[in-house]
Design a protein around this motif. Sequence first.
Motif, PDB file in Angstrom:
ATOM      1  N   LYS A 324       0.644  -1.540  -0.014  1.00 30.65           N
ATOM      2  CA  LYS A 324       0.019  -0.061   0.107  1.00 30.65           C
ATOM      3  C   LYS A 324       1.031   0.752   0.292  1.00 30.65           C
ATOM      4  CE  LYS A 324      -4.298  -2.224   2.416  1.00 30.65           C
ATOM      5  NZ  LYS A 324      -5.200  -1.894   3.922  1.00 30.65           N
ATOM      6  N   ARG A 325       2.375   0.739   0.398  1.00 28.69           N
ATOM      7  CA  ARG A 325       3.065   2.293   0.590  1.00 28.69           C
ATOM      8  C   ARG A 325       3.726   3.002  -0.464  1.00 28.69           C
ATOM      9  NH1 ARG A 325       4.573  -0.150   6.007  1.00 28.69           N
ATOM     10  NH2 ARG A 325       6.384  -0.765   4.905  1.00 28.69           N
ATOM     11  N   GLN A 326       3.846   1.634  -0.987  1.00 25.25           N
ATOM     12  CA  GLN A 326       5.054   1.583  -2.532  1.00 25.25           C
ATOM     13  C   GLN A 326       4.126   2.075  -3.773  1.00 25.25           C
ATOM     14  OE1 GLN A 326       7.611   1.199  -2.028  1.00 25.25           O
ATOM     15  NE2 GLN A 326       8.491   0.530  -4.856  1.00 25.25           N
ATOM     16  N   VAL A 327       2.918   1.887  -3.756  1.00 28.56           N
ATOM     17  CA  VAL A 327       1.906   1.908  -4.745  1.00 28.56           C
ATOM     18  C   VAL A 327       1.252   3.230  -5.152  1.00 28.56           C
ATOM     19  CG1 VAL A 327       1.073  -0.407  -5.277  1.00 28.56           C
ATOM     20  CG2 VAL A 327      -0.652   1.023  -3.383  1.00 28.56           C
ATOM     21  N   LYS A 328       1.669   3.938  -3.799  1.00 31.28           N
ATOM     22  CA  LYS A 328       1.616   5.685  -3.237  1.00 31.28           C
ATOM     23  C   LYS A 328       1.942   6.260  -4.276  1.00 31.28           C
ATOM     24  CE  LYS A 328      -1.447   5.240   1.106  1.00 31.28           C
ATOM     25  NZ  LYS A 328      -1.108   5.462   2.416  1.00 31.28           N
ATOM     26  N   ARG A 329       3.781   5.610  -4.335  1.00 28.37           N
ATOM     27  CA  ARG A 329       4.239   6.825  -4.594  1.00 28.37           C
ATOM     28  C   ARG A 329       5.112   6.183  -6.514  1.00 28.37           C
ATOM     29  NH1 ARG A 329       6.854   5.141  -0.006  1.00 28.37           N
ATOM     30  NH2 ARG A 329       8.613   3.154  -1.196  1.00 28.37           N
ATOM     31  N   ARG A 336       6.215   6.749 -11.803  1.00 32.72           N
ATOM     32  CA  ARG A 336       6.070   7.734 -10.877  1.00 32.72           C
ATOM     33  C   ARG A 336       5.452   8.284 -10.665  1.00 32.72           C
ATOM     34  NH1 ARG A 336       9.668   5.876  -6.887  1.00 32.72           N
ATOM     35  NH2 ARG A 336      10.042   7.635  -5.945  1.00 32.72           N
ATOM     36  N   LYS A 337       4.056   7.994  -9.333  1.00 33.01           N
ATOM     37  CA  LYS A 337       3.147   9.372  -8.834  1.00 33.01           C
ATOM     38  C   LYS A 337       3.595  10.651  -8.538  1.00 33.01           C
ATOM     39  CE  LYS A 337      -0.045   5.178  -8.519  1.00 33.01           C
ATOM     40  NZ  LYS A 337      -1.015   4.581  -7.221  1.00 33.01           N
ATOM     41  N   VAL A 338       2.223  11.386  -8.620  1.00 33.20           N
ATOM     42  CA  VAL A 338       3.308  12.628  -8.283  1.00 33.20           C
ATOM     43  C   VAL A 338       1.885  12.995  -6.692  1.00 33.20           C
ATOM     44  CG1 VAL A 338       2.219  15.635  -8.713  1.00 33.20           C
ATOM     45  CG2 VAL A 338       3.669  13.808 -10.440  1.00 33.20           C
TER      46      VAL A 338
END
Length: 353
Positions: A324-329, A336-338
């Motif tokens: 969950k933490r990884q897919v936020k980034r 890469r997510k902004v």
Amino acid sequence: MKSILSGLSLGRVRLSVQLLMLLLTVWGANLVGYYAAEKISTALPALSCAYDTQNGGYCALVPLQHQLDHQVGAALARAQQVALQTFLPLLLTLGSFLLAYLLLGKAFCAWVCPLGTVQEWLYRLGRKLGLARRTVAPTRLRWLRPVKWLVLLGLVFALPLAAGLGVAPHSAGNPYCDVCPSRIVTTLLTGQTDELALKVGGDALGLALSLIGNTVAGFVLLASLAVRQPFCRVCPMLAMNALARHVSLLRLDKREHSKCAQCGICSRACPMDIPEIHHQHGRRAFTEDCTLCGRCAEYCPDDQIIRVRVGPLAAFSSSRDYYKRQVKRETPDGERKVIRIARAKPVDSSHGG
């Protein structure tokens, strides 16, 4: 069972190792001295190029080719003292390679190899530039996978041996180094441009190999912007690492789970587009193309399904909270997510009390 790296970001740990190893394998000679005795190692299972005059250690393919050319082939041709002049140096090179491999195994490809690091960073640059992303379909992997074995047998073993026996020209003494993109990529990182020059003063084979080398290097640099790890898929070092992947202390392990058939996120996260990590489990999930980058474990959304093991210990295990933490980034595909920070709305003071 708690993982050794529990609580840490495996991707960030690997990035730190990549940065350190890039400094060592490209500019490390500024600390340890240049070539031969001053080198840290001549048997790294990663493409650390000997043509780079500033690196701190170079790969096993360099002495392996030279020994097959100057020692194995020449000794067989002379038929003198074959045991001492031929196989002992070869066994020492392979033995030191296997010793290093026993400790870290295929992780040399994803954590140490400077060419692998450059390809990975170019792919990230391609994502920032908004370039279209390309994957290698499983049907194409079937014919692409044997290529690395053909390169290993033909360019690393057969041609140098033929040159030593006198049945191939001298330019066949280290043909893989002439076509290896690391020769050009890592030397350019140190400001050297000599390796870009074509070998026009020798025989036709030498010229052909230098032309192929320049073409391959250019293709790899451009392809890396859209395809993850393009050269790693045909790299002979990956083939050598694959030979003994199941005897290494560091290995990949996947537990069978009912949700895997409908998921497939691990295969999307894999830089090598390996389908087996999705469809298989146990030893069969740890294929010859795996570089032990650990992304499949990072992006597995269930606890303790995919593990990177050191012997009986889990160095890193998949975790739903970590996922969950990884897919936020970053997405499994490497986008890469902004992260947008919401601005507070201004307070309207005209109706204040």
